[in-house]
Design an enzyme around this catalytic site. Structure first.
Site, PDB file in Angstrom:
ATOM      1  N   ASP A  33       0.852  -1.181   0.000  1.00 53.65           N
ATOM      2  CA  ASP A  33       0.000   0.000   0.000  1.00 53.65           C
ATOM      3  C   ASP A  33       0.896   1.243   0.000  1.00 53.65           C
ATOM      4  O   ASP A  33       1.896   1.278   0.716  1.00 53.65           O
ATOM      5  CB  ASP A  33      -0.898  -0.011   1.243  1.00 53.65           C
ATOM      6  CG  ASP A  33      -2.004   1.019   1.173  1.00 53.65           C
ATOM      7  OD1 ASP A  33      -1.693   2.237   1.141  1.00 53.65           O
ATOM      8  OD2 ASP A  33      -3.179   0.625   1.173  1.00 53.65           O
ATOM      9  N   ILE A  34       0.548   2.254  -0.802  1.00 54.18           N
ATOM     10  CA  ILE A  34       1.392   3.458  -0.865  1.00 54.18           C
ATOM     11  C   ILE A  34       1.226   4.350   0.359  1.00 54.18           C
ATOM     12  O   ILE A  34       2.015   5.260   0.571  1.00 54.18           O
ATOM     13  CB  ILE A  34       1.146   4.281  -2.153  1.00 54.18           C
ATOM     14  CG1 ILE A  34      -0.295   4.777  -2.230  1.00 54.18           C
ATOM     15  CG2 ILE A  34       1.513   3.481  -3.387  1.00 54.18           C
ATOM     16  CD1 ILE A  34      -0.525   5.815  -3.312  1.00 54.18           C
ATOM     17  N   ASN A  91     -13.289  -3.145   2.532  1.00 58.45           N
ATOM     18  CA  ASN A  91     -14.407  -2.220   2.613  1.00 58.45           C
ATOM     19  C   ASN A  91     -15.365  -2.474   1.452  1.00 58.45           C
ATOM     20  O   ASN A  91     -14.930  -2.692   0.325  1.00 58.45           O
ATOM     21  CB  ASN A  91     -13.907  -0.776   2.573  1.00 58.45           C
ATOM     22  CG  ASN A  91     -13.050  -0.449   3.767  1.00 58.45           C
ATOM     23  OD1 ASN A  91     -13.390  -0.780   4.897  1.00 58.45           O
ATOM     24  ND2 ASN A  91     -11.920   0.193   3.525  1.00 58.45           N
ATOM     25  N   GLU A  99     -12.920   3.339  -1.184  1.00 63.81           N
ATOM     26  CA  GLU A  99     -12.488   4.436  -2.050  1.00 63.81           C
ATOM     27  C   GLU A  99     -12.278   4.005  -3.492  1.00 63.81           C
ATOM     28  O   GLU A  99     -12.478   4.794  -4.405  1.00 63.81           O
ATOM     29  CB  GLU A  99     -11.198   5.049  -1.496  1.00 63.81           C
ATOM     30  CG  GLU A  99     -11.383   5.708  -0.143  1.00 63.81           C
ATOM     31  CD  GLU A  99     -10.084   6.229   0.440  1.00 63.81           C
ATOM     32  OE1 GLU A  99      -9.036   6.138  -0.227  1.00 63.81           O
ATOM     33  OE2 GLU A  99     -10.133   6.719   1.577  1.00 63.81           O
ATOM     34  N   VAL A 100     -11.831   2.778  -3.693  1.00 67.45           N
ATOM     35  CA  VAL A 100     -11.543   2.290  -5.047  1.00 67.45           C
ATOM     36  C   VAL A 100     -12.575   1.228  -5.399  1.00 67.45           C
ATOM     37  O   VAL A 100     -12.706   0.239  -4.677  1.00 67.45           O
ATOM     38  CB  VAL A 100     -10.116   1.706  -5.138  1.00 67.45           C
ATOM     39  CG1 VAL A 100      -9.839   1.183  -6.541  1.00 67.45           C
ATOM     40  CG2 VAL A 100      -9.082   2.740  -4.731  1.00 67.45           C
ATOM     41  N   HIS A 104     -10.650  -5.471  -3.152  1.00 66.37           N
ATOM     42  CA  HIS A 104      -9.291  -5.642  -2.656  1.00 66.37           C
ATOM     43  C   HIS A 104      -9.316  -5.935  -1.172  1.00 66.37           C
ATOM     44  O   HIS A 104     -10.266  -5.578  -0.474  1.00 66.37           O
ATOM     45  CB  HIS A 104      -8.409  -4.421  -2.948  1.00 66.37           C
ATOM     46  CG  HIS A 104      -8.917  -3.135  -2.395  1.00 66.37           C
ATOM     47  ND1 HIS A 104      -9.994  -2.455  -2.933  1.00 66.37           N
ATOM     48  CD2 HIS A 104      -8.504  -2.378  -1.348  1.00 66.37           C
ATOM     49  CE1 HIS A 104     -10.200  -1.337  -2.257  1.00 66.37           C
ATOM     50  NE2 HIS A 104      -9.322  -1.277  -1.271  1.00 66.37           N
ATOM     51  N   HIS A 106      -6.985  -5.564   2.322  1.00 67.51           N
ATOM     52  CA  HIS A 106      -5.830  -5.000   3.013  1.00 67.51           C
ATOM     53  C   HIS A 106      -5.340  -6.068   3.985  1.00 67.51           C
ATOM     54  O   HIS A 106      -6.110  -6.544   4.823  1.00 67.51           O
ATOM     55  CB  HIS A 106      -6.226  -3.759   3.823  1.00 67.51           C
ATOM     56  CG  HIS A 106      -6.718  -2.622   3.008  1.00 67.51           C
ATOM     57  ND1 HIS A 106      -5.926  -1.534   2.700  1.00 67.51           N
ATOM     58  CD2 HIS A 106      -7.924  -2.388   2.447  1.00 67.51           C
ATOM     59  CE1 HIS A 106      -6.641  -0.679   1.983  1.00 67.51           C
ATOM     60  NE2 HIS A 106      -7.857  -1.180   1.824  1.00 67.51           N
TER      61      HIS A 106
END
Length: 119
Positions: A33-34, A91, A99-100, A104, A106
């Site tokens: 993750d950035i 999420n 958000e995306v 995905h 985490h």
């Protein structure tokens, strides 16, 4: 949410945005993750265009589902998190803070993570 083919993960999968893979196979890509929230913070994404876990669990093939689950476990083991523990978070929808619009997970660990939800 509708799948947006221009979302950041879709662009990463098309190699328009470079990432250093931590793990990759025909079905899954994992990368750091950035904006990490823990010493280890890896994003694990399916290569198919699924908006959320709900979409993925309903529409992905059995092979995609198995490969995603195996990838999560492999990355956790490869990162040395199996003994100290880790958290998986995905999420789904606006109330969760997604958000995306690309499913995905985490994977976070490497230190005590505190309570599940902050108040």
């Amino acid at each position: 949410m509708k799948y947006d083919r221009e979302n950041i993960f879709a662009r990463i999968l098309r190699r328009e945005i470079p990432v250093q893979p931590i793990y990759e196979n025909d079905y899954v890509l994992a990368f750091a993750d950035i904006s990490p929230k823990a010493p280890v913070h890896v994003l694990i994404i399916p290569k198919g265009g699924y908006v959320s876990f709900d979409d993925f669990s309903l529409n992905a093939s059995a092979t995609e589902i198995v490969e995603m689950a195996r990838a999560v476990g492999k990355v956790a083991r490869d990162m040395g998190l199996q003994e100290s523990g880790y958290r998986l978070l995905s999420n789904v929808g606006p109330d969760s803070g997604q958000e995306v619009p690309h499913y995905h997970v985490h994977l976070c660990g490497g230190a005590p993570l505190g309570p599940l939800l902050a108040k």
